[in-house]
Design a protein around this motif. Structure first.
Motif, PDB file in Angstrom:
ATOM      1  N   ASP A  77       0.837  -1.197   0.000  1.00 40.98           N
ATOM      2  CA  ASP A  77       0.000   0.000   0.000  1.00 40.98           C
ATOM      3  C   ASP A  77       0.875   1.252   0.000  1.00 40.98           C
ATOM      4  OD1 ASP A  77      -2.404  -1.302  -0.079  1.00 40.98           O
ATOM      5  OD2 ASP A  77      -2.940  -0.933   2.016  1.00 40.98           O
ATOM      6  N   ILE A  78       0.430   2.267  -0.706  1.00 36.40           N
ATOM      7  CA  ILE A  78       1.127   3.546  -0.750  1.00 36.40           C
ATOM      8  C   ILE A  78       0.170   4.610  -0.241  1.00 36.40           C
ATOM      9  CG2 ILE A  78       2.347   5.206  -2.202  1.00 36.40           C
ATOM     10  CD1 ILE A  78       2.815   2.849  -4.179  1.00 36.40           C
ATOM     11  N   ILE A  79       0.552   5.282   0.827  1.00 36.47           N
ATOM     12  CA  ILE A  79      -0.288   6.309   1.435  1.00 36.47           C
ATOM     13  C   ILE A  79       0.212   7.676   0.992  1.00 36.47           C
ATOM     14  CG2 ILE A  79      -1.092   7.310   3.601  1.00 36.47           C
ATOM     15  CD1 ILE A  79      -0.791   4.582   4.879  1.00 36.47           C
ATOM     16  N   LEU A  80      -0.652   8.426   0.372  1.00 39.62           N
ATOM     17  CA  LEU A  80      -0.308   9.752  -0.116  1.00 39.62           C
ATOM     18  C   LEU A  80      -1.037  10.792   0.715  1.00 39.62           C
ATOM     19  CD1 LEU A  80      -0.749   7.715  -2.860  1.00 39.62           C
ATOM     20  CD2 LEU A  80       0.772   9.531  -3.649  1.00 39.62           C
ATOM     21  N   ILE A  81      -0.287  11.779   1.193  1.00 41.56           N
ATOM     22  CA  ILE A  81      -0.803  12.755   2.156  1.00 41.56           C
ATOM     23  C   ILE A  81      -0.553  14.157   1.631  1.00 41.56           C
ATOM     24  CG2 ILE A  81      -0.733  13.523   4.554  1.00 41.56           C
ATOM     25  CD1 ILE A  81       0.683  10.830   5.202  1.00 41.56           C
ATOM     26  N   ALA A  82      -1.598  14.980   1.624  1.00 40.09           N
ATOM     27  CA  ALA A  82      -1.461  16.368   1.175  1.00 40.09           C
ATOM     28  C   ALA A  82      -0.555  17.141   2.125  1.00 40.09           C
ATOM     29  CB  ALA A  82      -2.831  17.033   1.092  1.00 40.09           C
ATOM     30  N   GLU A  83       0.359  17.924   1.554  1.00 41.79           N
ATOM     31  CA  GLU A  83       1.351  18.628   2.369  1.00 41.79           C
ATOM     32  C   GLU A  83       0.722  19.603   3.347  1.00 41.79           C
ATOM     33  OE1 GLU A  83       2.202  22.038   2.052  1.00 41.79           O
ATOM     34  OE2 GLU A  83       0.827  22.476   0.397  1.00 41.79           O
ATOM     35  N   THR A  84      -0.427  20.178   3.008  1.00 45.06           N
ATOM     36  CA  THR A  84      -1.074  21.114   3.931  1.00 45.06           C
ATOM     37  C   THR A  84      -1.435  20.420   5.242  1.00 45.06           C
ATOM     38  OG1 THR A  84      -1.986  22.372   2.081  1.00 45.06           O
ATOM     39  CG2 THR A  84      -3.001  22.708   4.215  1.00 45.06           C
ATOM     40  N   LEU A  85      -1.848  19.171   5.152  1.00 43.84           N
ATOM     41  CA  LEU A  85      -2.184  18.407   6.361  1.00 43.84           C
ATOM     42  C   LEU A  85      -0.954  18.254   7.251  1.00 43.84           C
ATOM     43  CD1 LEU A  85      -4.678  16.870   7.550  1.00 43.84           C
ATOM     44  CD2 LEU A  85      -3.661  14.797   6.593  1.00 43.84           C
ATOM     45  N   ILE A  86       0.190  17.993   6.641  1.00 42.94           N
ATOM     46  CA  ILE A  86       1.432  17.840   7.399  1.00 42.94           C
ATOM     47  C   ILE A  86       1.828  19.156   8.059  1.00 42.94           C
ATOM     48  CG2 ILE A  86       3.891  17.292   7.245  1.00 42.94           C
ATOM     49  CD1 ILE A  86       2.118  14.862   6.875  1.00 42.94           C
ATOM     50  N   SER A  87       1.824  20.237   7.293  1.00 46.72           N
ATOM     51  CA  SER A  87       2.233  21.531   7.838  1.00 46.72           C
ATOM     52  C   SER A  87       1.312  21.977   8.978  1.00 46.72           C
ATOM     53  CB  SER A  87       2.248  22.592   6.723  1.00 46.72           C
ATOM     54  OG  SER A  87       3.357  22.402   5.871  1.00 46.72           O
TER      55      SER A  87
ATOM     56  N   VAL B 187      -7.089  26.759   5.184  1.00 48.55           N
ATOM     57  CA  VAL B 187      -6.438  27.218   6.407  1.00 48.55           C
ATOM     58  C   VAL B 187      -7.207  28.444   6.899  1.00 48.55           C
ATOM     59  CG1 VAL B 187      -4.795  28.755   5.239  1.00 48.55           C
ATOM     60  CG2 VAL B 187      -4.170  27.684   7.417  1.00 48.55           C
ATOM     61  N   GLY B 188      -7.095  28.758   8.184  1.00 45.17           N
ATOM     62  CA  GLY B 188      -7.862  29.853   8.766  1.00 45.17           C
ATOM     63  C   GLY B 188      -7.475  31.224   8.224  1.00 45.17           C
ATOM     64  N   ASP B 189      -8.340  32.207   8.462  1.00 44.05           N
ATOM     65  CA  ASP B 189      -8.096  33.578   8.010  1.00 44.05           C
ATOM     66  C   ASP B 189      -6.805  34.118   8.605  1.00 44.05           C
ATOM     67  OD1 ASP B 189     -10.443  33.539   6.587  1.00 44.05           O
ATOM     68  OD2 ASP B 189     -11.621  34.570   8.134  1.00 44.05           O
ATOM     69  N   GLY B 190      -6.048  34.817   7.759  1.00 45.12           N
ATOM     70  CA  GLY B 190      -4.811  35.434   8.221  1.00 45.12           C
ATOM     71  C   GLY B 190      -3.638  34.482   8.304  1.00 45.12           C
ATOM     72  N   LEU B 191      -3.869  33.206   7.908  1.00 47.70           N
ATOM     73  CA  LEU B 191      -2.813  32.206   7.966  1.00 47.70           C
ATOM     74  C   LEU B 191      -2.491  31.682   6.572  1.00 47.70           C
ATOM     75  CD1 LEU B 191      -4.021  30.045  11.003  1.00 47.70           C
ATOM     76  CD2 LEU B 191      -2.289  31.856  11.037  1.00 47.70           C
ATOM     77  N   ALA B 192      -1.310  31.150   6.438  1.00 46.31           N
ATOM     78  CA  ALA B 192      -0.901  30.423   5.245  1.00 46.31           C
ATOM     79  C   ALA B 192       0.008  29.290   5.700  1.00 46.31           C
ATOM     80  CB  ALA B 192      -0.168  31.338   4.263  1.00 46.31           C
ATOM     81  N   THR B 193       0.105  28.265   4.883  1.00 44.54           N
ATOM     82  CA  THR B 193       0.990  27.149   5.231  1.00 44.54           C
ATOM     83  C   THR B 193       2.103  27.050   4.197  1.00 44.54           C
ATOM     84  OG1 THR B 193      -0.503  25.623   4.063  1.00 44.54           O
ATOM     85  CG2 THR B 193      -0.728  25.793   6.455  1.00 44.54           C
ATOM     86  N   PRO B 194       3.341  27.086   4.664  1.00 50.87           N
ATOM     87  CA  PRO B 194       4.448  26.821   3.749  1.00 50.87           C
ATOM     88  C   PRO B 194       4.594  25.326   3.551  1.00 50.87           C
ATOM     89  CG  PRO B 194       5.295  27.160   5.944  1.00 50.87           C
ATOM     90  CD  PRO B 194       3.796  27.334   6.031  1.00 50.87           C
ATOM     91  N   MET B 195       5.530  24.925   2.708  1.00 44.50           N
ATOM     92  CA  MET B 195       5.825  23.503   2.589  1.00 44.50           C
ATOM     93  C   MET B 195       6.308  22.963   3.932  1.00 44.50           C
ATOM     94  SD  MET B 195       7.767  22.897  -1.019  1.00 44.50           S
ATOM     95  CE  MET B 195       6.889  23.005  -2.576  1.00 44.50           C
ATOM     96  N   PRO B 196       6.090  21.680   4.186  1.00 42.22           N
ATOM     97  CA  PRO B 196       6.650  21.088   5.411  1.00 42.22           C
ATOM     98  C   PRO B 196       8.153  21.331   5.484  1.00 42.22           C
ATOM     99  CG  PRO B 196       5.140  19.560   4.351  1.00 42.22           C
ATOM    100  CD  PRO B 196       5.312  20.699   3.398  1.00 42.22           C
ATOM    101  N   LYS B 197       8.650  21.499   6.695  1.00 45.93           N
ATOM    102  CA  LYS B 197      10.078  21.780   6.856  1.00 45.93           C
ATOM    103  C   LYS B 197      10.938  20.624   6.358  1.00 45.93           C
ATOM    104  CE  LYS B 197       9.321  24.883  10.770  1.00 45.93           C
ATOM    105  NZ  LYS B 197       9.546  25.131  12.220  1.00 45.93           N
ATOM    106  N   ASP B 198      10.502  19.399   6.586  1.00 46.98           N
ATOM    107  CA  ASP B 198      11.247  18.217   6.136  1.00 46.98           C
ATOM    108  C   ASP B 198      10.240  17.122   5.821  1.00 46.98           C
ATOM    109  OD1 ASP B 198      12.869  16.029   5.704  1.00 46.98           O
ATOM    110  OD2 ASP B 198      14.214  16.454   7.386  1.00 46.98           O
ATOM    111  N   ALA B 199       9.719  17.147   4.597  1.00 47.86           N
ATOM    112  CA  ALA B 199       8.665  16.207   4.215  1.00 47.86           C
ATOM    113  C   ALA B 199       9.158  14.762   4.201  1.00 47.86           C
ATOM    114  CB  ALA B 199       8.093  16.582   2.850  1.00 47.86           C
ATOM    115  N   ASP B 200      10.434  14.556   3.885  1.00 46.20           N
ATOM    116  CA  ASP B 200      10.978  13.195   3.925  1.00 46.20           C
ATOM    117  C   ASP B 200      10.938  12.634   5.348  1.00 46.20           C
ATOM    118  OD1 ASP B 200      11.687  12.840   1.194  1.00 46.20           O
ATOM    119  OD2 ASP B 200      13.470  14.061   1.482  1.00 46.20           O
ATOM    120  N   LYS B 201      11.325  13.442   6.315  1.00 44.65           N
ATOM    121  CA  LYS B 201      11.316  13.015   7.715  1.00 44.65           C
ATOM    122  C   LYS B 201       9.884  12.701   8.165  1.00 44.65           C
ATOM    123  CE  LYS B 201      12.761  14.643  12.344  1.00 44.65           C
ATOM    124  NZ  LYS B 201      11.434  14.857  12.980  1.00 44.65           N
TER     125      LYS B 201
END
Length: 254
Positions: free
Chosen positions: A39-49, A119-133
C-alpha cells in the motif's frame, strides 16, 4: 495491471498540534480497509504543515522593499510576497500573480509552495520543513501498527513548465524510490533503453490528486493499492532528492 485508489473519509480538520500517524491509523480502522503489503499512502502537504503547526501568520509580517517591489510586478499582497521570500533561496521569475522561486527545500515552484487555501483567516501554510522526515515517521509507525511493508508520499499541487494547470507532485517520500531508472531494459522492439527514468512518486501523486481534489472534497489522504512495482522500488532509505535537478543541469537558469 490494475490499481485501486481510495480516500480516507474520516480525517478531521487539522488546526495544529496533531499526530497525523495516529489520525491515519484511526481513519483506516474506522473505514475498515486495513493496510496490506505494498500500500502507498499519499498525504497532502497542507495536512502535514498544519499538524506540525507550521503556519505563517501574515499579519505579523512586515514587507521589505524587495517584497513591495515584487508585489507590484506580480500583483500580489506584499505580505504574501514577504512570506514567499522568507521561504526561498532564490527568485527565478516573476509574472502576473505568480513568483517562481527555489524554495529552502530545493523545489522550483510558484510562490514557494505557500498555500492560503484550507487554512484559517490570516494564515498560510508553507511547505513542510522536512517532508521526507515526516513521511518516514508516519511510515514506520503504520508499519509497526499494521505489520505490513508500505510507502508514504507527501504531495503538493504544482504547475509544470510550459503547460497550464496543476497536478499532484511528490515533495517527500519514504519506503519507495522516487525515480525508476529503466536504463538497460528493452522496449517492445528489443532496443535497449538509454536514458529512460520515470518519476514514479510524481505519477502516483498525480493519480492520488484525482481523489484528493483541490476544493472542499475533504480527502487529504489517499491509499493506492495494487501497484505491481512496489517491491522493485522498495527502499526504506529513500528521499525526494533524486528528483530535484541541480541548478548546474538546469538550462533555463544558467
Amino acid at each position: 495491471m490494475s490499481i485501486e485508489l481510495f480516500g480516507l473519509e474520516d480525517i478531521p480538520i487539522i488546526d495544529g498540534n496533531s499526530d497525523i500517524s495516529i489520525i491515519i491509523k484511526e481513519a483506516i480502522e474506522k473505514q475498515g480497509c486495513n493496510l496490506v503489503h505494498g500500500d502507498i499512502i499519499l498525504i497532502a502537504e497542507t495536512l502535514i504543515s498544519k499538524a506540525e503547526e507550521n503556519f505563517i501568520r501574515l499579519d505579523e509580517l512586515t514587507p521589505s522593499d524587495e517584497a513591495i517591489e515584487l508585489a507590484e510586478k506580480a500583483g500580489k499582497d506584499p505580505k504574501i510576497v514577504q512570506a514567499i521570500l522568507d521561504q526561498s533561496n532564490e527568485v527565478v521569475r516573476v509574472g502576473p500573480n505568480f513568483i517562481i522561486t527555489e524554495t529552502t527545500q530545493g523545489f522550483v515552484c510558484a510562490n514557494a509552495g505557500i498555500d492560503e487555501s484550507n487554512v484559517g483567516d490570516g494564515l498560510a501554510t508553507p511547505m513542510p520543513k522536512d517532508a521526507d522526515k515526516s513521511a518516514r515517521e508516519i511510515r514506520e509507525f503504520l508499519e509497526d501498527e499494521f505489520g505490513e511493508e508500505i510507502a508514504v508520499i507527501i504531495t503538493d499541487t504544482q504547475g509544470r513548465a510550459f503547460r497550464f494547470g496543476a497536478i499532484g507532485t511528490a515533495i517527500g517520500c519514504s519506503g519507495i524510490s522516487p525515480i525508476w531508472k529503466r536504463v538497460g531494459e528493452k522496449d517492445l522492439y528489443g532496443r535497449e533503453l538509454e536514458t529512460t527514468e520515470i518519476a514514479t512518486c510524481d505519477e502516483l501523486s498525480a493519480a492520488a490528486s484525482l481523489i484528493m481534489g483541490q476544493a472542499d472534497e475533504g480527502l487529504p489522504v489517499v491509499i493506492i493499492r495494487g501497484f505491481d512495482s512496489f517491491d522493485h522500488l522498495r527502499n526504506v532509505d529513500s528521499n525526494i532528492k533524486p528528483v530535484l535537478m541541480p541548478k548546474t543541469a538546469d538550462v533555463f537558469r544558467k
